[in-house]
Design an enzyme around this catalytic site. Structure first.
Site, PDB file in Angstrom:
ATOM      1  N   GLY A 190       7.046   0.958   6.111  1.00  0.00           N
ATOM      2  CA  GLY A 190       6.384  -0.192   5.137  1.00  0.00           C
ATOM      3  C   GLY A 190       7.432  -0.336   3.873  1.00  0.00           C
ATOM      4  O   GLY A 190       7.662  -1.177   3.277  1.00  0.00           O
ATOM      5  N   GLN A 228     -43.185  -8.247 -16.747  1.00  0.00           N
ATOM      6  CA  GLN A 228     -44.068  -8.185 -15.758  1.00  0.00           C
ATOM      7  C   GLN A 228     -45.125  -7.169 -16.039  1.00  0.00           C
ATOM      8  O   GLN A 228     -44.982  -6.305 -16.842  1.00  0.00           O
ATOM      9  CB  GLN A 228     -43.626  -8.152 -14.482  1.00  0.00           C
ATOM     10  CG  GLN A 228     -42.462  -9.134 -13.949  1.00  0.00           C
ATOM     11  CD  GLN A 228     -41.135  -8.318 -14.392  1.00  0.00           C
ATOM     12  OE1 GLN A 228     -40.805  -7.566 -15.172  1.00  0.00           O
ATOM     13  NE2 GLN A 228     -40.282  -9.000 -13.528  1.00  0.00           N
ATOM     14  N   TYR A 260      -0.130  11.489   0.611  1.00  0.00           N
ATOM     15  CA  TYR A 260       0.949  10.695   0.159  1.00  0.00           C
ATOM     16  C   TYR A 260       0.555  10.746  -1.757  1.00  0.00           C
ATOM     17  O   TYR A 260       1.319  10.910  -2.475  1.00  0.00           O
ATOM     18  CB  TYR A 260       0.969   9.233   0.372  1.00  0.00           C
ATOM     19  CG  TYR A 260       1.245   8.951   1.909  1.00  0.00           C
ATOM     20  CD1 TYR A 260       2.611   8.962   2.176  1.00  0.00           C
ATOM     21  CD2 TYR A 260       0.604   8.764   2.768  1.00  0.00           C
ATOM     22  CE1 TYR A 260       2.952   8.662   3.396  1.00  0.00           C
ATOM     23  CE2 TYR A 260       0.935   8.671   4.002  1.00  0.00           C
ATOM     24  CZ  TYR A 260       2.370   8.440   4.321  1.00  0.00           C
ATOM     25  OH  TYR A 260       2.792   8.231   5.640  1.00  0.00           O
ATOM     26  N   ASN A 301       0.975  -1.086   1.636  1.00  0.00           N
ATOM     27  CA  ASN A 301       1.981   0.235   1.233  1.00  0.00           C
ATOM     28  C   ASN A 301       1.406   1.388   0.536  1.00  0.00           C
ATOM     29  O   ASN A 301       1.423   1.111  -0.680  1.00  0.00           O
ATOM     30  CB  ASN A 301       3.098  -0.143   1.073  1.00  0.00           C
ATOM     31  CG  ASN A 301       4.125   0.628   1.840  1.00  0.00           C
ATOM     32  OD1 ASN A 301       3.887   2.086   2.379  1.00  0.00           O
ATOM     33  ND2 ASN A 301       5.438   0.593   1.649  1.00  0.00           N
TER      34      ASN A 301
END
Lengths: 572, 248
Positions: free
Chosen positions: A467, A162, A348, A503
């Site tokens: 879980g 272009q 965790y 989990n």
């Protein structure tokens, strides 16, 4: 096998729990002490919390609206009723504040995910066949180099073809580029070195030969769209952005007609037929497009992490780096934000890559395996022990009980992994990775993971949160299920696998086990050589050979990320 | 021959204690009054009526069905009580109970209970008066040591932390305290101050806790030494794995 060996976590526990940090008064005592003092010093004891409290107050004042206020915790009793201690990044001596391991506070973590999400691998051969066979255009190393130069202008958002067109500012998209790789040494020699991922240079000789044989004479583009684009859109955008700029670059580089039908073939090849996403699209209930974390298989992730080509002689280290990276991506970002929210998942996940507790367990296992199974934990293919249930039971039981007893003998490690989910992840990852290293079999490692969960639950009368009852009590049944989808090879499982989707504390471990099986064998890759080579590239902002160290640099505010907007916002 | 439940394998004191918890045949060590229990639970004022979520079942005109004929509703369900909870935290330093054995004890010995088992805490939800019956049982018996276990609805961390010098499991919200040689609770489960200090009795001595505990620890009864339990775990693992491979 004596298990009173020098503990890899000892130094870190001593600094955490017997040396003062900030003003937490953790001075004196032994890491084996079962009695502790609780000074209830609140957030004022910790430098980062103090900084955050001050920032919260300033923000509230400035905007006239309440914000962060640690006194809002449970009846005005703030965090820090016990000592707020720093953590060490496992495998390093980098001491960090745990707040700085939340991905919001850690630019390296953000960049790791950015670098994966903004990446696709795109085949070149279909496009070349279209050019040569359909249009009769000659493709040579020179034209390929010219095309790559064009694409490295266009991919970040530069216009070609272009004449009146907006473009992106190069300084905002400087992390965007494309390189190529091939299993054909002759073609590789002809490619301008700036554009080449040199397999011979990046991989040990045996791994390079395996990878080149797998790739053959095909050639591939490792494309990384701008971080800023990927952040504004999503992973599914990556192939689209890439395909548009690839199409425009072919038109320009090979002087094609912008409207001719062959362009559609090039576009189709780039968008669909010849593109490899890092992650698969997810089903409607977890609706995400390709290249989002929930679709990244454990095998793909094991290949994204590059430690296996740097320290192939140390399969445990390879696995540990994958566990660390996987816990960050799958737990902290995927489950922790995409699927849930807030801050808990970080707590965790960090257990698996801080303070050398998992590392100690796994390296103990390596010694145990080498002693009992004649060097089976050393890198190699002929030294592996056969994957039987008896071997799984032996290694997983020894590994898990060793880890459990560490928590019992060293109360500071128990206090560091103060949640059962953290302990379950660490114990099972050690058992799983060790068994995978010994057998060279990912599903044997997975089997050990589940046995470890059973043993842990029975020993301590507790495991993780709810879980774990679901996922880890039924998991053994699908390790080798006769139903093909349930019994899938671990390499091909991922976060969306049945029961894996909810989990925390698992998926990083699973990816670690996947990599352990192949690192134990000395394989060049786990499941896909294209992905392994794509990330064997020092130009990426995130160093995929050492994700844990990178997280440490991020926490220490030493990591320089990409995609920053300071150029286009008021200077402060 | 009449079936006699065995409950749990193992030849150690820990295994024996697990069997006791599961069977419900545990020793009563202390008395907790109904009003004190209500205060600690914090769900309603002592002496007040049980809030209900539906009219008594007898007034509801329920359809007759075989399930209703077979299963008698619990007292709480009959009265239309709301569902409330009791949540225990047990220290890993030889607290008598562990989360799984609190859950097993609840599920085996009480009806209408919904136990939830985590690593640091164990919750039971049930109709309020049914829940209170269970809570009283567990608090008054050898399943609970007031120093090594406590009622905590929220902010529960402490089970894995080193014990403070007074021997009371760490509690961020300071719900229990030692006064003289007894433990008192002066806040309810979620840490709201209550009107009186509830006497929970004497803590167990270290020796007594070690004798009554259901957790294996290397410094007491080592897990690796209870061969029968490990053998049983391996058998469960074998069976589950092989069944998935070839269900027969």
């Amino acid at each position: 096998m004596a298990n009173d060996r020098k503990k890899m976590f000892a130094k870190h526990m001593e600094i955490k729990f017997t040396k003062e940090h900030g003003s937490n008064k953790m001075e004196g005592g032994e890491i084996t002490d079962m009695v502790g003092k609780y000074y209830r010093l609140g957030v004022e004891q910790n430098p980062r919390k103090v900084e955050m409290k001050k920032a919260g107050q300033e923000i509230a004042k400035k905007r006239g609206l309440a914000g962060y206020n640690p006194m809002m915790h449970c009846g005005g009793i703030p965090l820090g009723q016990r000592a707020l201690t720093p953590s060490f990044i496992s495998g390093t001596d980098m001491m960090v504040e745990i707040d700085d391991l939340h991905y919001v506070n850690n630019a390296a973590m953000q960049q790791m995910w950015d670098d994966i999400r903004r990446t696709v691998v795109v085949g070149m051969d279909m496009a070349h066949e279209t050019l040569e066979k359909r249009l009769g255009i000659e493709v040579t190393p020179e034209t390929i180099n010219h095309y790559l130069e064009t694409l490295n202008h266009a991919l970040p958002g530069g216009a070609v073809v272009q004449e009146h067109m907006v473009e992106t500012h190069p300084a905002l998209v400087d992390d965007c580029y494309v390189k190529v790789f091939t299993g054909d040494d002759e073609l590789a020699d002809e490619i301008d070195k700036q554009f080449l991922i040199d397999i011979n240079k990046q991989f040990p000789a045996d791994q390079a030969e395996t990878i080149k044989a797998a790739i053959g004479k095909t050639s591939w583009q490792a494309a990384h769209i701008p971080t800023i684009v990927s952040r504004v859109t999503d992973g599914a955008q990556t192939s689209r952005w890439m395909a548009m700029q690839v199409g425009m670059s072919f038109i320009s580089a090979y002087s094609m007609c912008a409207g001719e039908a062959a362009v559609a073939d090039l576009s189709y090849a780039a968008k669909h037929a010849g593109v490899l996403s890092m992650g698969e699209m997810l089903p409607a209930r977890r609706a995400r497009g390709p290249n989002e974390p929930g679709g990244i298989s454990f095998g793909h992730f094991a290949d994204i992490i590059q430690t296996s080509r740097v320290t192939p002689e140390d399969p445990a280290k390879v696995a540990l780096e994958v566990v660390g990276g996987g816990c960050m991506l799958y737990d902290q970002i995927w489950l922790g934000s995409y699927m849930s929210g807030g801050v808990g998942f970080t707590q965790y996940a960090t257990a698996a890559y801080t303070n050398n507790i998992l590392d100690d367990n796994l390296y103990y296992d390596v010694d145990y395996i080498n002693d009992k199974y004649d060097g089976a934990a050393k890198t190699g293919k002929d030294n592996k022990v056969k994957a039987t249930l008896e071997v799984v039971k032996d290694i997983a039981t020894e590994s898990t009980i060793y880890g459990l007893e560490n928590y019992e003998k060293y109360p500071t490690t128990l206090e560091d992994h103060f949640g059962g989910s953290q302990r379950a992840t660490s114990l099972s990852a050690a058992a799983g990775c060790a068994t995978a290293i010994a057998t060279g079999n990912g599903n044997a490692g997975l089997s050990a993971w589940y046995l470890s969960m059973y043993l842990h639950k029975e020993a301590h009368g507790r495991l993780g949160f709810f879980g774990y009852d679901l996922q880890d009590q039924c998991g053994a049944t699908n390790v080798l299920s006769y139903q093909s989808d349930e019994g899938l090879a671990l390499e091909l499982r991922g976060p969306n696998y049945p029961n894996y989707a909810m989990n925390v504390g698992h998926q990083g471990g699973y990816s670690g086990i996947t990599s352990a099986a192949h690192a134990g064998r000395g394989d060049a890759f786990a499941v896909n050589p294209l992905i392994k080579v794509c990330f064997a590239d020092e130009l990426l902002p995130f160093d995929f050979t050492a994700p844990r160290k990178e997280f440490g640099r991020g926490a220490l505010r030493e990591f320089e990320p990409a995609g920053e907007r300071s150029l286009i916002i008021p200077a402060k | 021959m009449v079936y006699k439940p065995q409950f749990y394998p193992g030849a150690t004191s820990v295994a024996e204690n697990r069997r006791k918890h599961m069977s419900g045949k545990v020793e009563k060590l202390r008395d907790i009054s109904d009003d004190d229990l209500t205060l600690m639970l914090g769900h309603r004022a002592p002496g007040s009526d049980y809030p209900s979520t539906h009219p008594p079942l007898a007034e509801m005109g329920e359809p007759d069905c075989s399930i209703r004929q077979t299963v008698e509703a619990t007292p709480g369900a009959k009265a239309g009580d709301r569902v409330r909870y009791v949540q225990f935290v047990d220290s890993m330093y030889n607290a008598p109970a562990t989360p799984y054995f609190r859950s097993y004890a609840a599920a085996i010995n009480f009806r209408g209970v919904d136990p939830g088992t985590l690593s640091g805490r164990q919750v039971v939800e049930a109709r309020e008066r049914d829940m209170e019956q269970l809570a009283k049982f567990q608090l008054e018996t050898e399943m609970t040591c007031p120093a090594l276990a406590s009622l905590r609805g929220a902010t529960v961390h402490g089970h894995s932390l080193r014990l403070p010098e007074d021997g009371l499991m760490f509690d961020m919200l300071d719900r229990t305290r030692k006064e003289g040689n007894i433990v008192i609770m002066h806040k309810d489960q979620v840490g709201r101050p209550i009107d009186k200090k509830v006497n929970l009795g004497k803590p167990m001595s270290e020796a007594e806790a070690a004798k009554r505990t259901t957790i294996y620890r290397v410094d007491n009864v080592a897990f690796r030494n209870d061969k029968e339990v490990i053998e049983w775990v391996h058998r469960v693992f074998d069976q589950r794995t092989i069944y998935g491979f070839k269900p027969e």
